[in-house]
Enzyme design. Structure first.
Site, PDB file in Angstrom:
ATOM      1  N   HIS A  37      52.167 101.507  52.074  1.00 34.95           N
ATOM      2  CA  HIS A  37      53.752 101.402  52.236  1.00 34.95           C
ATOM      3  C   HIS A  37      54.238 100.311  53.200  1.00 34.95           C
ATOM      4  O   HIS A  37      53.564 100.347  54.299  1.00 34.95           O
ATOM      5  CB  HIS A  37      54.267 102.873  52.531  1.00 34.95           C
ATOM      6  CG  HIS A  37      55.802 102.785  52.665  1.00 34.95           C
ATOM      7  ND1 HIS A  37      56.635 102.858  51.592  1.00 34.95           N
ATOM      8  CD2 HIS A  37      56.626 102.947  53.918  1.00 34.95           C
ATOM      9  CE1 HIS A  37      57.911 102.971  52.280  1.00 34.95           C
ATOM     10  NE2 HIS A  37      57.724 102.879  53.526  1.00 34.95           N
ATOM     11  N   LEU A  73      45.385  84.001  24.933  1.00 30.81           N
ATOM     12  CA  LEU A  73      45.513  83.948  26.344  1.00 30.81           C
ATOM     13  C   LEU A  73      44.261  83.644  27.005  1.00 30.81           C
ATOM     14  O   LEU A  73      43.199  83.860  26.493  1.00 30.81           O
ATOM     15  CB  LEU A  73      45.734  85.590  26.713  1.00 30.81           C
ATOM     16  CG  LEU A  73      47.006  86.172  26.159  1.00 30.81           C
ATOM     17  CD1 LEU A  73      47.297  87.840  26.773  1.00 30.81           C
ATOM     18  CD2 LEU A  73      48.430  85.397  26.926  1.00 30.81           C
ATOM     19  N   LYS A 127      53.005  77.116  35.141  1.00 28.03           N
ATOM     20  CA  LYS A 127      53.193  77.805  36.396  1.00 28.03           C
ATOM     21  C   LYS A 127      53.749  77.152  37.505  1.00 28.03           C
ATOM     22  O   LYS A 127      54.345  77.792  38.308  1.00 28.03           O
ATOM     23  CB  LYS A 127      51.887  78.926  36.565  1.00 28.03           C
ATOM     24  CG  LYS A 127      52.020  80.104  35.898  1.00 28.03           C
ATOM     25  CD  LYS A 127      51.986  80.344  34.476  1.00 28.03           C
ATOM     26  CE  LYS A 127      53.004  80.534  33.660  1.00 28.03           C
ATOM     27  NZ  LYS A 127      52.423  80.340  32.320  1.00 28.03           N
ATOM     28  N   LEU A 132      38.655  68.243  30.857  1.00 26.50           N
ATOM     29  CA  LEU A 132      38.069  69.472  31.101  1.00 26.50           C
ATOM     30  C   LEU A 132      39.134  70.508  31.457  1.00 26.50           C
ATOM     31  O   LEU A 132      40.045  70.087  31.987  1.00 26.50           O
ATOM     32  CB  LEU A 132      37.384  69.134  32.261  1.00 26.50           C
ATOM     33  CG  LEU A 132      35.978  68.124  32.053  1.00 26.50           C
ATOM     34  CD1 LEU A 132      35.231  67.924  33.495  1.00 26.50           C
ATOM     35  CD2 LEU A 132      35.123  69.113  31.143  1.00 26.50           C
ATOM     36  N   SER A 179      43.579  76.008  20.358  1.00 27.34           N
ATOM     37  CA  SER A 179      44.735  76.036  19.559  1.00 27.34           C
ATOM     38  C   SER A 179      45.824  74.905  19.797  1.00 27.34           C
ATOM     39  O   SER A 179      45.518  74.194  21.074  1.00 27.34           O
ATOM     40  CB  SER A 179      45.549  77.195  19.669  1.00 27.34           C
ATOM     41  OG  SER A 179      45.997  77.310  20.966  1.00 27.34           O
ATOM     42  N   ILE A 219      56.549  80.957  25.313  1.00 28.09           N
ATOM     43  CA  ILE A 219      56.777  79.252  25.722  1.00 28.09           C
ATOM     44  C   ILE A 219      58.340  79.129  25.503  1.00 28.09           C
ATOM     45  O   ILE A 219      58.732  78.565  26.810  1.00 28.09           O
ATOM     46  CB  ILE A 219      55.945  78.339  25.024  1.00 28.09           C
ATOM     47  CG1 ILE A 219      54.525  78.502  25.137  1.00 28.09           C
ATOM     48  CG2 ILE A 219      56.545  76.967  25.103  1.00 28.09           C
ATOM     49  CD1 ILE A 219      53.688  77.406  24.252  1.00 28.09           C
ATOM     50  N   ASP A 221      41.139  80.826  21.412  1.00 28.81           N
ATOM     51  CA  ASP A 221      42.327  80.924  20.488  1.00 28.81           C
ATOM     52  C   ASP A 221      41.745  80.475  18.928  1.00 28.81           C
ATOM     53  O   ASP A 221      42.517  81.002  18.141  1.00 28.81           O
ATOM     54  CB  ASP A 221      43.360  79.765  20.994  1.00 28.81           C
ATOM     55  CG  ASP A 221      44.054  79.979  22.348  1.00 28.81           C
ATOM     56  OD1 ASP A 221      43.712  81.058  22.806  1.00 28.81           O
ATOM     57  OD2 ASP A 221      44.963  79.244  22.467  1.00 28.81           O
TER      58      ASP A 221
END
Ligand code: FAD
Ligand code: NAI
Length: 472
Positions: free
Chosen positions: A451, A327, A56, A43, A150, A189, A320
């Site tokens: 800011h 993406l 990541k 999954l 993919s 990659i 894909d």
């Protein structure tokens, strides 16, 4: 294996539970459809298991280590001889993946989506066979959505061996830090996983076929990122193609050829590991597409109409497997649009507003046109602002990079935004929203920006495009 008679009438069977498939299944369930999702492996698909999420996690861990060992002492943060415990790094990454994939299971249960475990094959429009270790079953359905994703492209002369010659999947789970790593391919990659291992101590050499990294990106931005990665120790050899690789005694020799200013060159480089990252190909094995009449292009991508319909009524495809930007968020948006269209609604994907991010440090984020694309279309204006002049970036001592805003010179319409900087992935959301709302460059320049924050650099770049810069 025994075959059973068709079971449960579904409105939709989604094949593949990656970000495209699982998001589509959830949206379809929200729209009141009776939905099943077939998944043969895991999954969450590539993204959650062997793509976005684990990469990541490793990028974040390796950057924290790199920051601690390279950047913090002059700010008064001193650590004596910090070290990397790689098994713990991997356990953390695997734990992140587990939490995310468990989340998909929870969402399926919550939305009453039937999770069919096994390999799907389309028997005919409206009939899907699912084969698993416990047997095969056939399910009937009004619509089928192919979301099979993919897989890494293998170089015929440098096949993956799982030990020394690695795919991205294997490159996410190395048992030890290689002393020397050759990466073939300087795309997403290559630079992301190259960065991970470089920060953890490997000597990394990237062999790239083209003259620069990240070919589809804005050239000025990609070149600036390349210089930054070189400062961090990564090495690049451009116009270079790897021909063969020979592994022996735990080392790999890569034979390559390059086109240089002085003519063609051949050479050999040796490393402990070679990571192949030369792109990805659509996954359609065993799906029965040819028999069902679903068309594929010469590279195997499933061909669809702008409404994600294949030429076979009732069979759609997204993500894909249909090509375009590979993406996760593109697959998700297509999944949602496709099921909304099936349900008679006006599903639509605005590809012009699709951001893309390279999660190196600095990060490179972009949305809309590159400078090259915009200039080819007509007269443009450009505004830039460096993070060296941004107070927040100074306070973070993270001033590498800049923002580039591209607008139409006549109409002021915002055409593209590119950010190279510490938190570019977060900053690009504002620009994606602006493009979605068809904003002008002036709109960004006039909007409040708190800011001190990094996004003030985007406002300043927009102001600069209209010769209204305040801070430079
Ligand atoms: P996939 O996620 O590939 O899912 C397809 C699923 O279909 C798989 O689970 C597969 O097991 C299943 N399947 C295939 N055939 C069958 C069959 N016959 N029967 C049953 N099930 C089947 N994208 C980003 O946006 N951001 C990133 O940071 C990012 N990082 C990445 C890092 C790496 C290392 C890699 C490899 C990719 C990364 N990507 C990233 C790309 C992203 O993972 C893909 O674009 C995304 O996963 C595509 O989603 P998908 O749903 O189309 O397919
Ligand atoms: P890629 O398409 O991004 O880059 C492949 C690179 O390999 C190109 O620069 C190409 O010129 C080069 N190349 C091809 N053949 C070669 C050869 N024989 N020798 C040397 N160089 C060669 O593909 P990659 O990096 O494999 O990633 C696949 C896809 O996964 C990406 O395009 C992206 O869509 C997705 N992805 C997205 C990420 C993100 O959003 N942050 C992160 C990782 C992957």
């Amino acid at each position: 294996m025994p075959m059973t008679m068709p079971q449960s009438n579904f409105d939709l069977i989604v094949i593949g539970a990656g970000p495209g498939g699982y998001t589509a299944a959830i949206r379809a369930a929200q729209l009141g459809l009776k939905v099943a999702c077939v998944e043969r492996e895991f999954l969450g698909g590539t993204c959650l298991n062997i793509g976005c999420i684990p990469s990541k996690a490793l990028l974040d861990t390796s950057y924290r280590f790199y920051d601690l060992t390279h950047h913090l002492a002059h700010r008064g943060i001193k650590a004596t001889n910090p070290t990397i415990d790689l098994p713990t790094v991997m356990t953390f990454k695997d734990d992140v993946v587990k939490k995310m994939t468990n989340g998909v299971g929870y969402l399926f249960r919550k939305n009453k989506i039937e999770h069919l475990i096994g390999q799907a094959r389309i028997l005919s429009p409206g009939n899907v066979e699912v084969k698993s270790a416990s047997g095969a079953a056939t399910y009937s359905t009004k619509n089928i959505l192919i979301a099979t994703g993919s897989a890494p492209i293998e170089l015929p002369k440098i096949p993956f061996d799982g030990k020394n010659i690695l795919s991205s999947t294997q490159g996410l789970s190395l048992p030890e830090i290689p002393k020397r790593l050759i990466v073939i391919g300087g795309g997403y990659i290559g630079v992301e996983l190259g960065s991970v291992w470089n920060r953890l101590g490997s000597e990394v050499l990237v062999l790239e076929f083209l003259p620069g990294i990240l070919p589809p990106s804005d050239r000025e931005m990609a070149t600036a990122l390349q210089k930054s990665l070189e400062k961090q120790g990564m090495k690049f050899r451009f116009n270079t193609s790897a021909d063969t690789a020979v592994a022996s005694n735990g080392k790999v020799k890569v034979n390559y050829h390059s086109g240089s200013e002085t003519g063609p060159e051949t050479g050999v480089e040796e490393a402990d590991k070679v990571l192949i990252a030369v792109g990805r190909k659509p996954v359609t094995d065993g799906l029965g597409l040819t028999e069902a009449g679903v068309q594929q292009d010469h590279r195997g991508f499933v061909m669809v109409s702008p409404h994600y319909a294949t030429r076979v009524p009732g069979i759609y495809a997204i993500g894909d497997v249909i090509g375009g930007a590979m993406l996760a968020h593109k697959a998700e948006e297509e999944g949602v649009a496709a099921v909304e269209i099936m349900a008679g609604k006006a599903g639509h994907v605005n590809y012009k507003a699709c951001p893309a991010v390279v999660y190196t440090h600095p990060e490179l984020a972009q949305v809309g046109m590159t400078e090259e694309e915009a200039a080819a279309r007509g007269p443009i204006k450009i505004g830039k602002f460096p993070f060296t002049a941004n107070g927040r970036a100074r306070g973070m001592d993270d001033v590498e990079g800049f923002v580039k805003v591209i607008g139409d010179a006549k109409t002021d319409r915002l055409l593209g935004v590119h950010v190279l900087g510490a938190d570019a992935s977060t900053m690009i959301a504002e620009a994606a929203m602006a493009i979605e709302f068809a904003a002008s460059v002036e709109d960004i320049g006039r909007a409040f920006h708190a800011h001190p924050t990094l996004p003030e650099a985007m406002r300043e770049a927009a102001l600069a495009a209209n010769h209204l810069a305040r801070q430079m």
